[in-house]
Design an enzyme around this catalytic site. Structure first.
Site, PDB file in Angstrom:
ATOM      1  CB  SER A 241      -0.973   0.002   1.178  1.00  0.00           C
ATOM      2  OG  SER A 241      -0.305  -0.237   2.395  1.00  0.00           O
ATOM      3  CG  HIS A 271      -0.876  -5.244   2.037  1.00  0.00           C
ATOM      4  ND1 HIS A 271      -0.286  -5.095   3.261  1.00  0.00           N
ATOM      5  CD2 HIS A 271      -0.826  -4.000   1.460  1.00  0.00           C
ATOM      6  CE1 HIS A 271       0.109  -3.832   3.421  1.00  0.00           C
ATOM      7  NE2 HIS A 271      -0.215  -3.147   2.338  1.00  0.00           N
ATOM      8  CG  HIS A 318       5.829  -9.077   7.888  1.00  0.00           C
ATOM      9  ND1 HIS A 318       6.825  -8.269   7.391  1.00  0.00           N
ATOM     10  CD2 HIS A 318       4.715  -8.306   7.964  1.00  0.00           C
ATOM     11  CE1 HIS A 318       6.325  -7.058   7.195  1.00  0.00           C
ATOM     12  NE2 HIS A 318       5.045  -7.045   7.529  1.00  0.00           N
ATOM     13  NE  ARG A 327       2.202  -3.910  12.404  1.00  0.00           N
ATOM     14  CZ  ARG A 327       2.088  -4.018  11.080  1.00  0.00           C
ATOM     15  NH1 ARG A 327       1.615  -2.993  10.373  1.00  0.00           N
ATOM     16  NH2 ARG A 327       2.431  -5.117  10.448  1.00  0.00           N
ATOM     17  CG  ASP A 373      -3.500  -7.958   8.800  1.00  0.00           C
ATOM     18  OD1 ASP A 373      -3.998  -6.865   9.102  1.00  0.00           O
ATOM     19  OD2 ASP A 373      -2.692  -8.090   7.872  1.00  0.00           O
TER      20      ASP A 373
HETATM   21  N1  HAX Z   1       0.892 -19.818   5.714  1.00  0.00           N
HETATM   22  C1  HAX Z   1       1.286 -20.712   4.780  1.00  0.00           C
HETATM   23  N2  HAX Z   1       2.352 -20.543   3.995  1.00  0.00           N
HETATM   24  C2  HAX Z   1       3.078 -19.427   4.182  1.00  0.00           C
HETATM   25  C3  HAX Z   1       2.753 -18.469   5.142  1.00  0.00           C
HETATM   26  C4  HAX Z   1       1.599 -18.682   5.928  1.00  0.00           C
HETATM   27  N3  HAX Z   1       1.162 -17.812   6.833  1.00  0.00           N
HETATM   28  N4  HAX Z   1       3.663 -17.469   5.105  1.00  0.00           N
HETATM   29  C5  HAX Z   1       4.524 -17.795   4.128  1.00  0.00           C
HETATM   30  N5  HAX Z   1       4.167 -18.964   3.555  1.00  0.00           N
HETATM   31  C6  HAX Z   1       4.797 -19.650   2.442  1.00  0.00           C
HETATM   32  C7  HAX Z   1       4.783 -18.752   1.215  1.00  0.00           C
HETATM   33  O1  HAX Z   1       3.525 -18.795   0.571  1.00  0.00           O
HETATM   34  C8  HAX Z   1       5.928 -19.308   0.414  1.00  0.00           C
HETATM   35  O2  HAX Z   1       5.472 -20.501  -0.191  1.00  0.00           O
HETATM   36  P1  HAX Z   1       5.985 -20.941  -1.656  1.00  0.00           P
HETATM   37  O3  HAX Z   1       7.477 -21.052  -1.535  1.00  0.00           O
HETATM   38  O4  HAX Z   1       5.272 -22.215  -1.899  1.00  0.00           O
HETATM   39  O5  HAX Z   1       5.574 -19.846  -2.591  1.00  0.00           O
HETATM   40  C9  HAX Z   1       6.919 -19.691   1.497  1.00  0.00           C
HETATM   41  O6  HAX Z   1       6.172 -19.857   2.699  1.00  0.00           O
HETATM   42  C10 HAX Z   1       8.011 -18.660   1.725  1.00  0.00           C
HETATM   43  O7  HAX Z   1       7.385 -17.423   1.979  1.00  0.00           O
HETATM   44  P2  HAX Z   1       8.074 -16.324   2.911  1.00  0.00           P
HETATM   45  O8  HAX Z   1       9.358 -15.937   2.252  1.00  0.00           O
HETATM   46  O9  HAX Z   1       8.125 -16.817   4.306  1.00  0.00           O
HETATM   47  O10 HAX Z   1       7.009 -15.154   2.887  1.00  0.00           O
HETATM   48  P3  HAX Z   1       6.830 -14.007   1.807  1.00  0.00           P
HETATM   49  O11 HAX Z   1       7.751 -12.891   2.156  1.00  0.00           O
HETATM   50  O12 HAX Z   1       6.911 -14.546   0.427  1.00  0.00           O
HETATM   51  O13 HAX Z   1       5.312 -13.588   2.045  1.00  0.00           O
HETATM   52  C11 HAX Z   1       3.436 -13.027   3.368  1.00  0.00           C
HETATM   53  C12 HAX Z   1       4.928 -12.843   3.171  1.00  0.00           C
HETATM   54  C13 HAX Z   1       2.951 -12.095   4.456  1.00  0.00           C
HETATM   55  C14 HAX Z   1       2.710 -12.682   2.054  1.00  0.00           C
HETATM   56  C15 HAX Z   1       3.154 -14.498   3.745  1.00  0.00           C
HETATM   57  O14 HAX Z   1       3.783 -14.775   4.980  1.00  0.00           O
HETATM   58  C16 HAX Z   1       1.680 -14.851   3.824  1.00  0.00           C
HETATM   59  O15 HAX Z   1       1.085 -15.175   2.798  1.00  0.00           O
HETATM   60  N6  HAX Z   1       1.040 -14.763   5.055  1.00  0.00           N
HETATM   61  C17 HAX Z   1      -0.376 -15.000   5.209  1.00  0.00           C
HETATM   62  C18 HAX Z   1      -1.181 -13.795   4.743  1.00  0.00           C
HETATM   63  C19 HAX Z   1      -1.010 -12.619   5.711  1.00  0.00           C
HETATM   64  O16 HAX Z   1      -1.130 -12.756   6.918  1.00  0.00           O
HETATM   65  N7  HAX Z   1      -0.747 -11.430   5.144  1.00  0.00           N
HETATM   66  C20 HAX Z   1      -0.604 -10.187   5.939  1.00  0.00           C
HETATM   67  C21 HAX Z   1       0.859  -9.766   6.105  1.00  0.00           C
HETATM   68  C22 HAX Z   1       1.027  -8.511   6.893  1.00  0.00           C
HETATM   69  C23 HAX Z   1       0.428  -7.361   6.183  1.00  0.00           C
HETATM   70  O17 HAX Z   1       0.837  -6.901   5.141  1.00  0.00           O
HETATM   71  N8  HAX Z   1      -0.646  -6.886   6.733  1.00  0.00           N
HETATM   72  O18 HAX Z   1      -1.403  -5.983   6.068  1.00  0.00           O
END
Ligand code: HAX
Length: 435
Positions: A241, A271, A318, A327, A373
């Site tokens: 964002s 996000h 994250h 937070r 979140d």
């Molecule tokens: N559940 C399952 N799998 C997860 C995960 C979770 N909570 N977090 C990461 N992973 C997976 C990823 O999908 C990725 O899988 P692939 O290799 O198969 O693609 C792997 O673990 C490595 O990811 P990472 O390097 O640990 O995490 P990223 O930096 O790529 O992604 C995210 C960060 C926040 C997008 C990710 O942790 C996620 O999808 N979390 C769940 C959704 C969420 O809570 N989002 C909010 C984040 C905070 C925010 O912005 N708030 O607004």
């Protein structure tokens, strides 16, 4: 000019001069190296932006102008009889780099109340959308509709000097922040309360008035919303964002266009929309298991099933953080004080007890800890805000504070249009000498 604007001008001129010297004396020094993996994998850890308002540490979490969330909860001014900081104070801190006095915060509340008028045509635009349209879409559309009010767009089309851009961006940003609670509350009452709207109360602070217009009068909910608006405001510049707002703004698109872009990014489930997804995930678990309070063993199995189904566990993980998000902790403290007996809140805490070990054991999830979140929805539900698809709109209203303060800085510091270099895989192979 107003007091805040005067102060901002002086600070911005000083920093612009410092940056000029910094670049002249050190501009050719290397501050990092880029690997091919970073280029393919979301640019993690790649320094590519300057954002003055806040800085994220992987272990300590977010600091706004050097202040952690516990410090801000202690130091920022509160409303009369209030127990949580006023988000106006955080905006002042992000814009000017100083913790404001109570008088300064009251001045900001009054300034935003004065600027908060939303023209009727914006409500007509919202009304033209089906009620079933997701609240984040309604919110983004309403912000775009408001763009007609942009003073920057008008001044630019009439012809202004580059030196004056910041002035109009500042005015637009202040007007937009002031208007957002009214727009968001309108969407809320339209979608969930049969269009029974509540007029603003100009005597209340920004978040208090937002709570009031949504239809809440519990003072603890006011406190929660002030805390919520404070902790969601900013998370340095690389998150979707903030980055989207900054990127679109760099084309000299005005703050209405830029914020709408940022809000569209916030609406993604990886996000901001994760706050809605967390509650859905927990409620589905409760339903499937037929209990409000599943045991830790049941929760563990549910997490494993979620992973096995190829889905993410929302609220965990994250891109930068490698510890429990402060937070999350701030909200947990709020919950312990105000609603420790809520089954949903307890469920959030029980997930926290078992999820990190399971997620960590996958070996691939880099951060097994909860993010912001994971907790917010359970507190909102407790106070009666049960419509989870509205939660990301609350996040968006708060996020405007950080990204628009940053946009003011972007223009005051004369940052150019953003345009990184992209490559093809063919070219990447050439660069690394691969076949
Ligand atoms: N559940 C399952 N799998 C997860 C995960 C979770 N909570 N977090 C990461 N992973 C997976 C990823 O999908 C990725 O899988 P692939 O290799 O198969 O693609 C792997 O673990 C490595 O990811 P990472 O390097 O640990 O995490 P990223 O930096 O790529 O992604 C995210 C960060 C926040 C997008 C990710 O942790 C996620 O999808 N979390 C769940 C959704 C969420 O809570 N989002 C909010 C984040 C905070 C925010 O912005 N708030 O607004």
């Amino acid at each position: 000019m107003g007091v805040i604007k005067d102060a901002f001008k002086v600070k911005a001129e000083t920093l612009a001069a410092e940056i000029k010297t910094l670049i002249a004396e050190h501009g050719d020094k290397k501050i990092g190296e880029i690997t091919l993996a970073q280029v393919y994998q979301g640019m993690r850890g790649m320094i590519g932006l300057v954002t003055e308002t806040s800085l994220l540490d992987a272990n300590d979490g977010i600091r706004f102008r050097g202040f952690s969330i516990p410090e801000l909860r202690e130091k920022l001014p509160r409303a009369e009889g209030g127990i949580e900081p006023l988000p106006e104070g955080l905006f002042h801190l992000m814009l000017l780099g100083e913790i404001p006095t109570k008088d300064e915060v009251d001045h900001l509340s009054a300034t935003w109340a004065r600027r908060s008028h939303v023209p009727n045509y914006v409500f007509d635009v919202i009304e033209a959308l089906p009620v079933s349209t997701h609240p984040m879409t309604q919110f983004s559309v309403a912000i775009l509709a408001l763009q007609k009010e942009s003073l920057f767009a008008k001044a630019y089309s009439e012809g202004i000097s580059k030196k004056d851009y910041w002035d109009y961006i500042y005015e637009d940003s202040m007007n937009l922040i002031a208007r957002l609670p009214r727009v968001a509350a309108y969407i809320y009452r339209r979608k969930y309360k049969g269009g029974d709207h509540i007029q603003p109360n100009g005597m209340l602070d920004w978040a208090g008035n937002f709570a009031h217009m949504m239809g809440y009068d519990d003072k603890r909910f006011y406190a929660l919303l002030r805390l919520y608006m404070t902790i969601h405001a900013d998370h340095e510049g690389g998150n979707v964002s903030a980055h989207a707002t900054h990127l679109v703004g760099s084309a000299l698109s005005d703050p209405y266009l830029a914020l709408s872009a940022g809000i569209n990014g916030l609406a993604g489930p990886l996000h901001g929309l994760a706050n809605q997804e967390v509650i859905r995930w927990i409620e589905e678990m409760q339903q499937e298991l037929g209990t409000e309070l599943p045991s830790k063993e049941q929760i563990s199995q549910y997490i494993k099933d979620t992973l096995a189904a190829g889905k993410v566990v929302p609220g965990y993980g994250h891109a930068v953080l490698r510890q429990t998000d402060p937070r999350f902790t701030a909200q947990m403290e709020f919950g312990k004080k105000h609603c420790p007996d809520s089954p949903l809140v307890q469920c959030v805490w029980n997930v926290y007890e078992v999820a990190p070990d399971i997620l960590g054991a996958t070996g691939k999830i880099k951060n097994p800890w909860p993010n912001v979140d994971a907790h917010s929805g359970a507190l909102l539900k407790y106070f009666g805000l049960v419509e989870e698809d509205f939660y990301t709109v609350l996040f968006g209203v708060s996020r405007s504070l950080g990204v628009l303060a940053s946009l003011c800085w972007d223009r005051a510091l004369g940052f150019p249009i953003e345009r990184p270099k992209s490559i093809t895989t063919e070219y990447a192979k050439e660069l690394v000498g691969a076949k």
